[in-house]
Design a protein around this motif. Structure first.
Motif, mmCIF file in Angstrom:
data_model
loop_
_atom_site.group_PDB
_atom_site.id
_atom_site.type_symbol
_atom_site.label_atom_id
_atom_site.label_comp_id
_atom_site.label_asym_id
_atom_site.label_seq_id
_atom_site.Cartn_x
_atom_site.Cartn_y
_atom_site.Cartn_z
ATOM 1 N N GLY A 109 9.072 -7.735 7.262
ATOM 2 C CA GLY A 109 8.396 -9.007 7.030
ATOM 3 C C GLY A 109 9.107 -9.823 5.980
ATOM 4 N N ILE A 110 8.910 -11.115 6.048
ATOM 5 C CA ILE A 110 9.544 -12.003 5.079
ATOM 6 C C ILE A 110 8.910 -11.812 3.705
ATOM 7 N N SER A 111 9.568 -12.313 2.691
ATOM 8 C CA SER A 111 9.024 -12.241 1.345
ATOM 9 C C SER A 111 7.678 -12.973 1.331
ATOM 10 N N GLY A 112 6.696 -12.346 0.708
ATOM 11 C CA GLY A 112 5.372 -12.952 0.659
ATOM 12 C C GLY A 112 4.494 -12.631 1.852
ATOM 13 N N SER A 113 5.017 -11.831 2.786
ATOM 14 C CA SER A 113 4.200 -11.470 3.954
ATOM 15 C C SER A 113 3.163 -10.412 3.595
ATOM 16 N N GLY A 114 3.366 -9.745 2.464
ATOM 17 C CA GLY A 114 2.365 -8.778 2.008
ATOM 18 C C GLY A 114 2.751 -7.322 2.225
ATOM 19 N N LYS A 115 4.057 -7.052 2.306
ATOM 20 C CA LYS A 115 4.506 -5.678 2.553
ATOM 21 C C LYS A 115 4.102 -4.726 1.436
ATOM 22 N N SER A 116 4.365 -5.125 0.180
ATOM 23 C CA SER A 116 4.067 -4.223 -0.938
ATOM 24 C C SER A 116 2.557 -4.030 -1.082
ATOM 25 N N THR A 117 1.819 -5.098 -0.814
ATOM 26 C CA THR A 117 0.354 -5.011 -0.862
ATOM 27 C C THR A 117 -0.144 -4.063 0.219
ATOM 28 N N PHE A 118 0.414 -4.195 1.407
ATOM 29 C CA PHE A 118 0.052 -3.327 2.535
ATOM 30 C C PHE A 118 0.387 -1.867 2.211
ATOM 31 N N SER A 125 12.690 -1.355 -2.025
ATOM 32 C CA SER A 125 14.028 -1.807 -2.391
ATOM 33 C C SER A 125 14.014 -2.419 -3.789
ATOM 34 N N ASP A 126 12.918 -3.088 -4.144
ATOM 35 C CA ASP A 126 12.804 -3.653 -5.497
ATOM 36 C C ASP A 126 12.897 -2.556 -6.551
ATOM 37 N N TYR A 127 12.129 -1.501 -6.318
ATOM 38 C CA TYR A 127 12.107 -0.402 -7.284
ATOM 39 C C TYR A 127 13.502 0.207 -7.441
ATOM 40 N N VAL A 141 9.304 2.586 4.050
ATOM 41 C CA VAL A 141 10.327 1.772 3.399
ATOM 42 C C VAL A 141 9.809 0.345 3.244
ATOM 43 N N ASP A 142 9.568 -0.010 1.978
ATOM 44 C CA ASP A 142 9.074 -1.346 1.636
ATOM 45 C C ASP A 142 10.257 -2.226 1.257
ATOM 46 N N ALA A 143 10.797 -2.886 2.280
ATOM 47 C CA ALA A 143 11.893 -3.842 2.107
ATOM 48 C C ALA A 143 11.684 -4.862 3.213
ATOM 49 N N THR A 144 12.379 -5.988 3.140
ATOM 50 C CA THR A 144 12.146 -6.982 4.195
ATOM 51 C C THR A 144 12.570 -6.429 5.566
ATOM 52 N N ASN A 145 13.632 -5.598 5.574
ATOM 53 C CA ASN A 145 14.124 -5.001 6.827
ATOM 54 C C ASN A 145 14.350 -6.047 7.912
ATOM 55 N N GLU A 200 3.523 -20.309 -0.008
ATOM 56 C CA GLU A 200 2.439 -20.567 -0.974
ATOM 57 C C GLU A 200 2.298 -19.380 -1.936
ATOM 58 N N ARG A 201 2.309 -18.174 -1.374
ATOM 59 C CA ARG A 201 2.172 -16.967 -2.195
ATOM 60 C C ARG A 201 3.397 -16.784 -3.087
ATOM 61 N N THR A 202 4.575 -17.059 -2.526
ATOM 62 C CA THR A 202 5.819 -16.837 -3.257
ATOM 63 C C THR A 202 5.921 -17.778 -4.448
ATOM 64 N N ALA A 211 3.638 -18.926 -6.178
ATOM 65 C CA ALA A 211 2.687 -18.548 -7.229
ATOM 66 C C ALA A 211 3.163 -17.342 -8.041
ATOM 67 N N ARG A 212 4.275 -16.725 -7.610
ATOM 68 C CA ARG A 212 4.715 -15.497 -8.275
ATOM 69 C C ARG A 212 5.769 -15.778 -9.338
ATOM 70 N N ALA A 213 5.602 -15.128 -10.485
ATOM 71 C CA ALA A 213 6.567 -15.276 -11.564
ATOM 72 C C ALA A 213 7.843 -14.489 -11.260
ATOM 73 N N ASP A 214 7.736 -13.456 -10.428
ATOM 74 C CA ASP A 214 8.879 -12.567 -10.191
ATOM 75 C C ASP A 214 9.686 -12.940 -8.943
ATOM 76 N N ARG A 215 9.469 -14.148 -8.414
ATOM 77 C CA ARG A 215 10.282 -14.611 -7.269
ATOM 78 C C ARG A 215 10.692 -16.048 -7.541
ATOM 79 N N ASP A 216 11.995 -16.347 -7.406
ATOM 80 C CA ASP A 216 12.395 -17.717 -7.735
ATOM 81 C C ASP A 216 13.380 -18.310 -6.735
HETATM 82 P P1 GTP Z 1 8.509 -9.365 -1.212
HETATM 83 O O1 GTP Z 1 8.459 -8.126 -2.043
HETATM 84 O O2 GTP Z 1 8.947 -10.569 -1.964
HETATM 85 O O3 GTP Z 1 9.326 -9.184 0.050
HETATM 86 O O4 GTP Z 1 7.008 -9.724 -0.732
HETATM 87 P P2 GTP Z 1 5.936 -8.750 -0.075
HETATM 88 O O5 GTP Z 1 6.036 -8.864 1.405
HETATM 89 O O6 GTP Z 1 6.029 -7.388 -0.650
HETATM 90 O O7 GTP Z 1 4.565 -9.443 -0.504
HETATM 91 P P3 GTP Z 1 3.491 -8.923 -1.557
HETATM 92 O O8 GTP Z 1 2.706 -7.777 -0.992
HETATM 93 O O9 GTP Z 1 4.106 -8.736 -2.878
HETATM 94 O O10 GTP Z 1 2.541 -10.176 -1.575
HETATM 95 C C1 GTP Z 1 3.003 -11.427 -2.079
HETATM 96 C C2 GTP Z 1 1.880 -12.127 -2.780
HETATM 97 O O11 GTP Z 1 0.846 -12.406 -1.839
HETATM 98 C C3 GTP Z 1 1.247 -11.295 -3.873
HETATM 99 O O12 GTP Z 1 0.925 -12.132 -4.944
HETATM 100 C C4 GTP Z 1 0.009 -10.722 -3.237
HETATM 101 O O13 GTP Z 1 -1.011 -10.526 -4.169
HETATM 102 C C5 GTP Z 1 -0.360 -11.797 -2.234
HETATM 103 N N1 GTP Z 1 -0.966 -11.193 -1.046
HETATM 104 C C6 GTP Z 1 -0.456 -10.207 -0.283
HETATM 105 N N2 GTP Z 1 -1.289 -9.888 0.724
HETATM 106 C C7 GTP Z 1 -2.363 -10.699 0.566
HETATM 107 C C8 GTP Z 1 -3.563 -10.890 1.297
HETATM 108 O O14 GTP Z 1 -3.833 -10.216 2.297
HETATM 109 N N3 GTP Z 1 -4.418 -11.838 0.846
HETATM 110 C C9 GTP Z 1 -4.140 -12.586 -0.231
HETATM 111 N N4 GTP Z 1 -5.025 -13.489 -0.608
HETATM 112 N N5 GTP Z 1 -3.041 -12.460 -0.944
HETATM 113 C C10 GTP Z 1 -2.150 -11.537 -0.553
#
Ligand code: GTP
Ligand code: MG
Length: 171
Positions: free
Chosen positions: A14-23, A36-38, A76-80, A114-116, A118-123
């Motif tokens: 998934g692209i950056s901000g798609s929520g991979k690390s959260t998932f 990959s970040d770690y 594996v948590d990377a954009t892949n 929008e999510r990206t 808002a993040r301090a760690d992505r520029d």
């Molecule tokens: P990269 O590591 O940059 O590739 O991004 P990522 O795909 O790992 O995204 P990550 O899980 O870090 O989420 C990016 C931002 O979106 C974070 O600030 C999360 O808190 C937010 N976010 C992720 N999933 C959700 C969701 O389901 N709902 C909401 N509201 N925010 C989410």
């Protein structure tokens, strides 16, 4: 429901901000997830240092191989998003007789941006995200051909939030 084998190499895609690390945090134990970040942080003291990527992925693939050799599910948590990177994952999985599985997190580019923002760690800028989105579109159709035995595509934030993992017994 996402069915995955008890022992698998799971590539999040998934692209950056798609929520991979959260998932990954939601569904897997921290030690099951190789990000990959770690690994860039381990190599370069900076998770965003892209010049450390090659070494970081070397180390990540090495650890993935050790985990799979020990029979441990590995995520594996990377954009892949690049074919050659994914080919390495398929190779490591096959080397250990483990099934490679892909879970695609497909969110609208505008939401990811929008999510990206808002993040301090992505520029990085919007064009970088746009390129990732094009790479994603190209990737989705070719994952099965590349050797991923199961390809789960979660379309949109609702589908991602509702996803549940179910483990399949291997025998
Ligand atoms: P990269 O590591 O940059 O590739 O991004 P990522 O795909 O790992 O995204 P990550 O899980 O870090 O989420 C990016 C931002 O979106 C974070 O600030 C999360 O808190 C937010 N976010 C992720 N999933 C959700 C969701 O389901 N709902 C909401 N509201 N925010 C989410
Ligand atoms: Mg992440």
């Amino acid at each position: 429901m996402i069915d995955i084998p008890e022992l698998a190499l799971v590539a999040l895609v998934g692209i950056s901000g798609s929520g991979k690390s959260t998932f990954a945090r939601t569904h897997f134990r921290p030690t099951q997830v190789l990000s990959s970040d770690y690994f860039r942080g381990l190599i370069a003291d900076d998770e965003n240092d892209q010049s450390a990527s090659a070494d970081a992925f070397d180390a990540l693939h090495y650890v993935a191989g050790k985990r799979l050799a020990a029979g441990r599910l590995t995520v594996v948590d990377a954009t892949n998003l690049q074919k050659h990177g994914r080919a390495e994952l398929v190779r490591v999985a096959r080397e250990h007789d483990v099934l490679p599985v892909a879970i695609v997190l497909d969110v609208p580019e505008a939401l990811a941006w929008e999510r990206t923002e808002a993040r301090a760690d992505r520029d990085f800028g919007r064009p970088v995200l746009a390129r990732m989105h094009r790479d994603l579109r190209r990737s989705v159709g070719s994952l099965a051909r590349e050797g991923f035995r199961k390809v789960h595509v979660l379309r949109g934030p609702e589908a991602i939030a509702a996803a549940e993992i179910r483990y399949e017994r291997l025998f």
